[in-house]
Enzyme design. Structure first.
Site, PDB file in Angstrom:
ATOM      1  N   LYS A 218      49.463  31.289  68.018  1.00 23.01           N
ATOM      2  CA  LYS A 218      50.578  31.358  69.288  1.00 23.01           C
ATOM      3  C   LYS A 218      50.645  29.896  69.601  1.00 23.01           C
ATOM      4  CE  LYS A 218      50.087  36.066  70.577  1.00 23.01           C
ATOM      5  NZ  LYS A 218      49.947  37.030  71.880  1.00 23.01           N
ATOM      6  N   ARG A 252      42.851  40.269  67.679  1.00 19.67           N
ATOM      7  CA  ARG A 252      44.130  40.765  67.023  1.00 19.67           C
ATOM      8  C   ARG A 252      44.723  39.401  66.200  1.00 19.67           C
ATOM      9  NH1 ARG A 252      49.828  40.145  67.470  1.00 19.67           N
ATOM     10  NH2 ARG A 252      50.983  42.060  66.942  1.00 19.67           N
TER      11      ARG A 252
HETATM   12  C1  PT1 Z   1      49.051  40.586  71.796  1.00 20.74           C
HETATM   13  C2  PT1 Z   1      50.200  40.654  71.286  1.00 20.74           C
HETATM   14  C3  PT1 Z   1      50.731  41.950  70.861  1.00 20.74           C
HETATM   15  N1  PT1 Z   1      50.784  39.533  70.728  1.00 20.74           N
HETATM   16  C4  PT1 Z   1      48.740  42.737  72.028  1.00 20.74           C
HETATM   17  N2  PT1 Z   1      49.682  42.828  71.458  1.00 20.74           N
HETATM   18  C5  PT1 Z   1      52.031  39.810  69.875  1.00 20.74           C
HETATM   19  N3  PT1 Z   1      48.175  43.920  72.678  1.00 20.74           N
HETATM   20  C6  PT1 Z   1      52.268  41.277  69.620  1.00 20.74           C
HETATM   21  C7  PT1 Z   1      53.605  32.416  71.185  1.00 20.74           C
HETATM   22  O1  PT1 Z   1      53.371  31.930  72.156  1.00 20.74           O
HETATM   23  O2  PT1 Z   1      48.816  39.450  72.608  1.00 20.74           O
HETATM   24  N4  PT1 Z   1      48.284  41.330  72.545  1.00 20.74           N
HETATM   25  N5  PT1 Z   1      51.600  42.254  70.170  1.00 20.74           N
HETATM   26  C8  PT1 Z   1      52.908  38.913  69.455  1.00 20.74           C
HETATM   27  N6  PT1 Z   1      53.561  38.148  70.449  1.00 20.74           N
HETATM   28  C9  PT1 Z   1      53.720  36.903  70.722  1.00 20.74           C
HETATM   29  C10 PT1 Z   1      53.736  36.179  71.815  1.00 20.74           C
HETATM   30  C11 PT1 Z   1      53.680  35.967  69.477  1.00 20.74           C
HETATM   31  C12 PT1 Z   1      53.740  34.834  72.147  1.00 20.74           C
HETATM   32  C13 PT1 Z   1      53.606  34.292  69.699  1.00 20.74           C
HETATM   33  C14 PT1 Z   1      53.756  33.891  70.715  1.00 20.74           C
HETATM   34  O3  PT1 Z   1      53.790  31.673  70.123  1.00 20.74           O
END
Ligand code: PT1
Length: 277
Positions: A218, A252
């Protein structure tokens, strides 16, 4: 598949492999064009030691496109059926839509992972009816607006209060308390400082409910390290190790094999236990 959340904080965290079935996913660009390639990817994650597979048909990273119910359904249901017919691995469905929760659990998904905290109309009911464990996550705003000046007076207290309220809503809807995981939602409407404060506060979360931590690749890593998304493995592993140390129940991740080693050596030190396999 009957499957339950782990409830022992001394256990190794489960490693949840990310399977994006989206053409616009943030870190793999939706490489899985065919069902065969998707199945191969799942086989590789299982061989690498994945404890479960998180299937998502709608990208929730900052700025991602909204996906219609029909489109999301068509992406995830055949994939879940293909996984369940070939492998004995629990599948979680990453969705905010009640109809997708129902279709996915009917197709064999063993857990519902909702970045919207089961707040959509009908989501609590669909999740309770499915009789599977759930993960409720905190986010501020939506994928399209969440990174526009997120503000909190105390981010840890506010996220903890929100998650406590959602756990309460889940139990009132008939979901057993032990079957509810919570997730502070790293990168979802949080500045770098918010994310770091929440991460440091993980022990306060893990002492109340099983916690899922999702930080793999991230932008919080990019912000600290100055690295692009494909250069964030070492940073992701450092945070997976810390999350394991602080009692996370599930991590995850994209990089399953490396994460399995990182959490195993971390927990060997934490628990002074040696276990070769
Ligand atoms: C998470 C999550 C998810 N993240 C759960 N499910 C994502 N329970 C999808 C960035 O800042 O943390 N927990 N499902 C993916 N979402 C992101 C959010 C991907 C922020 C990248 C960023 O780069």
């Amino acid at each position: 598949m009957k499957w339950s959340l782990p409830n022992n904080p001394q256990q190794l965290p489960l490693v949840m492999g990310i399977l994006n079935v989206t053409p616009d996913s943030f870190s793999d660009g939706g490489r899985f064009d065919t069902l065969d390639a998707t199945v191969d990817e799942v086989a590789a994650m299982i061989a690498a030691g994945a404890d479960m597979i998180d299937v998502g048909g709608e990208s929730t990273r900052p700025g991602a496109d909204v996906v219609s119910l029909d489109e999301e359904w068509a992406r995830v249901v055949p994939v879940i059926e293909a996984i369940r017919s070939r492998f004995d691995v629990p599948v979680s469905i990453d969705t905010t839509k009640p109809d997708v929760m129902t279709a996915a659990t009917d197709a064999g998904a063993s857990m519902i992972n909702d970045v919207n905290g089961l707040e959509a109309e009908g989501a609590l009911k669909a999740a309770a009816f499915a009789r599977v464990p759930v993960c409720v996550m905190h986010r501020l705003g939506t994928s399209s607006n969440m990174q526009h000046n997120p503000a909190y007076s105390n981010v840890v207290d506010e996220v903890a209060a929100y998650l406590a309220e959602r756990v309460c809503a889940c139990t009132l809807a008939g979901i057993a308390k032990e079957q509810i995981a919570i997730d502070p939602g790293f990168g979802f409407g949080k500045t770098l400082e918010h994310n770091l404060e929440l991460f440091k506060a993980l022990p306060a979360f893990t002492s109340s409910q099983p916690v899922l931590v999702g930080v793999s690749r991230k932008s919080m890593l990019g912000a600290v390290l100055g690295r692009e998304v494909n250069e964030r493995l070492s940073g992701s592993l450092a945070l997976a190790a810390l999350a394991a140390w602080m009692g996370a129940a599930i991590v995850r991740v994209h990089d399953v094999a490396q994460t399995v080693d990182a959490v195993r050596i971390t927990c060997a030190v934490r628990d002074v236990a040696y276990n070769n396999g």
